[in-house]
Design an enzyme around this catalytic site. Structure first.
Site, PDB file in Angstrom:
ATOM      1  N   LYS A   1      -8.356  -5.027   4.244  1.00  0.00           N
ATOM      2  CA  LYS A   1      -8.336  -6.037   3.176  1.00  0.00           C
ATOM      3  C   LYS A   1      -8.002  -7.430   3.730  1.00  0.00           C
ATOM      4  CE  LYS A   1      -5.152  -3.956   0.678  1.00  0.00           C
ATOM      5  NZ  LYS A   1      -4.854  -2.712   1.402  1.00  0.00           N
TER       6      LYS A   1
ATOM      7  N   ARG B   1      -2.030  -2.634  -7.747  1.00  0.00           N
ATOM      8  CA  ARG B   1      -2.082  -1.346  -7.059  1.00  0.00           C
ATOM      9  C   ARG B   1      -1.870  -0.193  -8.025  1.00  0.00           C
ATOM     10  NH1 ARG B   1      -0.730  -3.478  -1.894  1.00  0.00           N
ATOM     11  NH2 ARG B   1      -0.540  -2.063  -0.146  1.00  0.00           N
TER      12      ARG B   1
ATOM     13  N   ARG C   1      -2.861  -1.645  15.552  1.00  0.00           N
ATOM     14  CA  ARG C   1      -2.732  -2.861  14.730  1.00  0.00           C
ATOM     15  C   ARG C   1      -1.449  -3.617  15.061  1.00  0.00           C
ATOM     16  NH1 ARG C   1      -3.336  -3.334   8.189  1.00  0.00           N
ATOM     17  NH2 ARG C   1      -1.438  -2.099   7.968  1.00  0.00           N
TER      18      ARG C   1
ATOM     19  N   ARG D   1       4.225  -3.980  12.332  1.00  0.00           N
ATOM     20  CA  ARG D   1       4.895  -3.955  11.036  1.00  0.00           C
ATOM     21  C   ARG D   1       5.806  -2.728  10.970  1.00  0.00           C
ATOM     22  NH1 ARG D   1       0.545  -4.996   6.312  1.00  0.00           N
ATOM     23  NH2 ARG D   1       1.778  -3.321   5.400  1.00  0.00           N
TER      24      ARG D   1
ATOM     25  N   ARG E   1       2.133   5.862   2.671  1.00  0.00           N
ATOM     26  CA  ARG E   1       1.420   4.762   1.985  1.00  0.00           C
ATOM     27  C   ARG E   1       0.011   5.208   1.598  1.00  0.00           C
ATOM     28  NH1 ARG E   1       1.762   0.361   6.339  1.00  0.00           N
ATOM     29  NH2 ARG E   1       0.551  -0.893   4.889  1.00  0.00           N
TER      30      ARG E   1
HETATM   31  P1  AMP Z   1       0.277  -4.370   2.182  1.00  0.00           P
HETATM   32  O1  AMP Z   1       0.528  -5.469   3.145  1.00  0.00           O
HETATM   33  O2  AMP Z   1      -0.683  -4.756   1.085  1.00  0.00           O
HETATM   34  O3  AMP Z   1      -0.110  -3.082   2.863  1.00  0.00           O
HETATM   35  O4  AMP Z   1       1.672  -4.081   1.438  1.00  0.00           O
HETATM   36  C1  AMP Z   1       2.805  -3.633   2.158  1.00  0.00           C
HETATM   37  C2  AMP Z   1       3.794  -2.963   1.230  1.00  0.00           C
HETATM   38  O5  AMP Z   1       4.232  -3.893   0.226  1.00  0.00           O
HETATM   39  C3  AMP Z   1       3.225  -1.790   0.422  1.00  0.00           C
HETATM   40  O6  AMP Z   1       3.244  -0.589   1.166  1.00  0.00           O
HETATM   41  C4  AMP Z   1       4.191  -1.763  -0.757  1.00  0.00           C
HETATM   42  O7  AMP Z   1       5.435  -1.206  -0.391  1.00  0.00           O
HETATM   43  C5  AMP Z   1       4.414  -3.241  -1.021  1.00  0.00           C
HETATM   44  N1  AMP Z   1       3.389  -3.775  -1.968  1.00  0.00           N
HETATM   45  C6  AMP Z   1       2.385  -4.651  -1.693  1.00  0.00           C
HETATM   46  N2  AMP Z   1       1.648  -4.903  -2.782  1.00  0.00           N
HETATM   47  C7  AMP Z   1       2.194  -4.158  -3.783  1.00  0.00           C
HETATM   48  C8  AMP Z   1       1.865  -3.950  -5.140  1.00  0.00           C
HETATM   49  N3  AMP Z   1       0.809  -4.569  -5.722  1.00  0.00           N
HETATM   50  N4  AMP Z   1       2.645  -3.113  -5.857  1.00  0.00           N
HETATM   51  C9  AMP Z   1       3.706  -2.495  -5.317  1.00  0.00           C
HETATM   52  N5  AMP Z   1       4.062  -2.618  -4.035  1.00  0.00           N
HETATM   53  C10 AMP Z   1       3.317  -3.442  -3.256  1.00  0.00           C
END
Ligand code: AMP
Length: 222
Positions: free
Chosen positions: A17, A96, A135, A168, A179
């Site tokens: 993404k 999400r 990554r 990360r 996840r």
């Molecule tokens: P990402 O960078 O999009 O993979 O997000 C990293 C982490 O942030 C996710 O695994 C969740 O713990 C949290 N997170 C990001 N976006 C959301 C969302 N829309 N709703 C809930 N948790 C989120």
């Protein structure tokens, strides 16, 4: 892309993404992006109350509560002037859950800035799992590198700032599997919701190089 575009990019963690967003922003400079993960990581690095609460959940591979997320994204949309019919933006990683999607619809309904496209990035999850080890990220900017496909010019160093790249915290194998599991649970109702609204598209491929041109074509067609 002639008319204002308001796009959601959905996809499993590691589906690209962030990479697709960056490419779209370069190609369509009128787009602004909001990455929910980047917004949360910025709160964590600033040590805010939201950041402290989110940090534990993110480390465990769990989701941050819907109400927190809806509030954060509403604030970001307002800040970038995204709540009017002429604005163009893309959301990466939010909503999400179904409840977040409904919350977003309420915010947008009140503003005249309707969402006109939802794109699910469909990448084989076996391939995602193989790739995640490679990554590395530049946390302050959210720039993402893959040691295999998109390596930095200088090893483990951000191309733009020269700062060190990091892994990360939530990219370790256990948290990452959790996840993926959470994503697979939540995506069904989201997909149904946006299918009913007639905005859902799915783009498949095993790398961002294959997926990106398909997303670009969708935007140009619309
Ligand atoms: P990402 O960078 O999009 O993979 O997000 C990293 C982490 O942030 C996710 O695994 C969740 O713990 C949290 N997170 C990001 N976006 C959301 C969302 N829309 N709703 C809930 N948790 C989120």
């Amino acid at each position: 892309m002639l008319k204002p575009t308001r796009l959601l990019l959905l996809g499993a963690p590691g589906s690209g993404k962030g990479t697709i967003s960056r490419k779209l922003l370069k190609r369509f400079p009128q787009l602004h992006s909001i990455s929910s993960g980047d917004v949360l990581r910025s709160h964590i690095s600033r040590g805010t109350k939201i950041g402290r609460e989110a940090e534990t959940l993110i480390k465990a591979g769990s989701l941050v509560p819907d109400s927190t997320m809806i509030g954060l994204i509403a604030e970001q949309l307002k800040e970038l002037g995204g709540l009017n019919g002429e604005a163009s933006w893309l959301l990466d990683g939010f909503p999400r859950t179904l409840s977040q999607a409904q919350g977003l619809t309420e915010i947008l309904d009140a503003s005249g800035a309707d969402l006109n496209m939802v794109v699910e990035l469909d990448v084989d999850q076996e391939i995602i799992l193989q790739r995640i080890d490679a990554r590395w990220v530049h946390l302050p900017s959210g720039r993402i590198y893959s040691l295999d496909y998109n390596p930095p010019k200088v090893p483990f160093t951000d191309d733009v700032t020269g700062e060190k790249l990091v892994k990360r915290d939530d990219d370790n194998p256990e948290t990452f599997s959790k996840r993926l599991l959470v994503y697979n649970e939540e995506v069904g109702p989201l997909r149904e919701y946006y299918e009913t609204l007639g905005t859902w598209h799915r783009v498949s491929g095993d790398s961002s190089d294959i997926i990106y041109p398909k997303v670009e074509r969708l935007l140009l067609r619309d």
